[in-house]
Scaffold this active site. Structure first.
Site, PDB file in Angstrom:
ATOM      1  N   ASP A  17      -6.495  -5.954   1.071  1.00 12.66           N
ATOM      2  CA  ASP A  17      -5.195  -6.249   1.440  1.00 12.66           C
ATOM      3  C   ASP A  17      -5.064  -7.177   2.403  1.00 12.66           C
ATOM      4  O   ASP A  17      -4.193  -8.644   2.467  1.00 12.66           O
ATOM      5  CB  ASP A  17      -4.587  -5.306   2.410  1.00 12.66           C
ATOM      6  CG  ASP A  17      -4.122  -4.444   0.940  1.00 12.66           C
ATOM      7  OD1 ASP A  17      -4.919  -3.668   0.319  1.00 12.66           O
ATOM      8  OD2 ASP A  17      -3.557  -2.941   1.665  1.00 12.66           O
ATOM      9  N   ARG A  99      -6.391   1.877  17.254  1.00 12.40           N
ATOM     10  CA  ARG A  99      -5.286   1.478  16.833  1.00 12.40           C
ATOM     11  C   ARG A  99      -5.241   0.578  18.093  1.00 12.40           C
ATOM     12  O   ARG A  99      -5.220  -0.056  18.442  1.00 12.40           O
ATOM     13  CB  ARG A  99      -3.414   1.478  16.440  1.00 12.40           C
ATOM     14  CG  ARG A  99      -4.339   2.214  15.166  1.00 12.40           C
ATOM     15  CD  ARG A  99      -5.036   1.446  14.731  1.00 12.40           C
ATOM     16  NE  ARG A  99      -5.250   2.110  12.867  1.00 12.40           N
ATOM     17  CZ  ARG A  99      -5.811   1.495  12.685  1.00 12.40           C
ATOM     18  NH1 ARG A  99      -7.166   1.185  12.575  1.00 12.40           N
ATOM     19  NH2 ARG A  99      -5.634   1.723  11.209  1.00 12.40           N
ATOM     20  N   ASP A 128       0.776   3.028  11.689  1.00 12.98           N
ATOM     21  CA  ASP A 128       0.063   1.783  12.662  1.00 12.98           C
ATOM     22  C   ASP A 128       0.754   1.195  12.855  1.00 12.98           C
ATOM     23  O   ASP A 128       0.301  -0.146  13.427  1.00 12.98           O
ATOM     24  CB  ASP A 128      -0.896   1.878  11.312  1.00 12.98           C
ATOM     25  CG  ASP A 128      -2.830   3.091  11.445  1.00 12.98           C
ATOM     26  OD1 ASP A 128      -2.448   3.334  12.636  1.00 12.98           O
ATOM     27  OD2 ASP A 128      -2.724   2.729  10.698  1.00 12.98           O
ATOM     28  N   SER A 182      -6.601   5.898  -0.145  1.00 13.88           N
ATOM     29  CA  SER A 182      -7.097   4.631   0.741  1.00 13.88           C
ATOM     30  C   SER A 182      -7.379   6.015   1.823  1.00 13.88           C
ATOM     31  O   SER A 182      -7.068   7.330   1.933  1.00 13.88           O
ATOM     32  CB  SER A 182      -5.542   4.018   0.882  1.00 13.88           C
ATOM     33  OG  SER A 182      -4.761   5.114   1.849  1.00 13.88           O
TER      34      SER A 182
END
Length: 406
Positions: A17, A99, A128, A182
């Site tokens: 990605d 994050r 996210d 994932s």
């Protein structure tokens, strides 16, 4: 027509990605891309990310791979653990708490290099994107944010792979088919979502788990350990002093071999949908229970119960991306104030997926054996005092009863 962007700092893993995003940013915005890869203890070799970035034309001096493991545990995980934060009563917030640190470092790099924008690889469906961007805007209110998944037309993994092959971007062989699920990993946890996990009725296949052995195959003998706390933070395991990151890494290994910390959860995302995820938090699960164990001795009832009321709100703030908000900082100040006497030792037993507190001691213990004993307390507690206490507590109930029977 896109905004004029000269330089953008991309949160970059080197995976499919973000490798596609790197090229897409160069093409779409005709800009220079700076890559930032955070080492949060995810257990992966990070140098391949450097080589992939160089191959994509990123200047060597604009490739940042930063070891943030100690900062992550000391300044993010431990403060969260002081709060006993669990989202929806179960989730130890392993992805959520990472994050804000990534966002913080991205903004620092952007300011250092006079970048116009920052970018991330989070999709438009998840939490996210919110966490990253709330962090960006809190630290740099006027920064430009580029979220490719909300802009481009590469709406599937097949299209990503086609784009990658068209532009000679290396694609790992295991990404050429439909990925079974994932994952996201850091020192605190590994999360897995999607594909084989999307039906909440289907049991999680054993191959999805990567951080823990199957509890059924864990050792048949329990392991007993101790964790020492000072001021609410863990400082030693089995009497051996450790840094925050080393302590968590050590607990992770202990939890791994005993199959501790698995969680199959259907949660409510901030964006409104429900999602099913599988989380492995071996060391964090042990640490969380140990911290509660030492608080049982050292926190007054009023403080302990208030903390339990605040914890869900605190957890929700972190889950939703409000780490840098004034309300989270206010709660943190109250929580940290409560931890000044949270010092002592907790003994735990690890066995086949379970953690049990088997003992706790503290120089600041509020537990009084002399008062609580069933034997002769020699006047330490006058049981006759309870009669008046109960009558006062019962007064309103007695008044209600008399009225309603009149």
């Amino acid at each position: 027509m896109t905004d004029q962007i000269n330089r953008v700092v991309l949160a970059y893993s080197g995976g499919l990605d973000t490798s596609v995003i790197l090229k897409w940013l160069q093409q779409t915005y005709n800009c220079e891309v700076v890559t930032f890869t955070a080492d949060l203890g995810q257990g992966e070799e990070l140098e391949p990310a450097r080589r992939k970035a160089e191959a994509a034309g990123v200047k060597p001096e604009h490739i940042f791979i930063d070891d943030l493991r100690e900062e992550f545990v000391k300044d993010y995980v431990f403060p969260m653990m002081r709060a006993n934060a669990l989202y929806e009563g179960l989730y130890l917030l392993g992805t959520s708490i990472a994050r804000p640190l990534i966002a913080k470092r991205q903004i620092e790099i952007a300011k250092m290099l006079n970048a116009d924008a920052v970018s991330h690889g989070a999709t438009g469906k998840g939490n996210d994107q919110v966490r990253f961007e709330l962090g960006y805007y809190a630290l740099a209110p006027d920064i430009k944010v580029i979220a490719p998944w909300r802009e481009w037309d590469l709406t599937s993994r097949t299209k990503l792979i086609e784009f990658a092959e068209q532009h000679q971007i290396p694609v790992s062989k295991d990404k050429r088919g439909e990925a079974p699920f994932s994952t996201d990993a850091n020192m605190l946890h590994t999360s897995s979502e999607g594909k084989v996990l999307e039906d909440p009725w289907d049991e999680v296949p054993d191959y999805v788990y990567s951080r823990t052995v199957n509890p059924e195959h864990a050792p048949n003998e329990p392991e007993t350990i101790t964790i020492d706390f000072e001021g609410g933070d863990g400082v030693a395991i089995n009497g051996v002093g450790m840094s925050p990151a080393t302590l968590l890494e050590t607990l992770n290994e202990m939890g791994r071999r005993h199959g501790i910390g698995r969680l199959d959860l259907v949660e409510n995302r901030f964006v409104g949908m429900k999602s099913r995820g599988m989380y492995e938090t071996p060391g964090g699960t042990i640490y969380h229970l140990a911290h509660r164990g030492i608080e049982q001795l050292t926190l007054d009832r009023g403080a302990a119960h208030l903390k339990d009321e605040l914890a869900p709100r605190y957890a929700e703030l972190i889950y939703n991306g409000f780490w840098f908000s004034p309300e989270r900082e206010m709660l943190q100040a109250a929580i940290d104030h409560s931890q000044s006497k949270v010092t002592g030792t907790v003994r735990l037993k690890l066995y086949k997926g379970n953690v049990s507190v088997t003992g706790r001691k503290s120089p600041f213990s509020l537990y009084s054996e002399k008062v609580v004993t069933f034997e002769d307390d020699q006047g330490a507690y006058d049981q006759r005092d309870a009669a008046g206490f109960i009558k006062l507590q019962a007064l309103r109930l007695r008044l209600l009863g008399r009225r309603d029977r009149a």
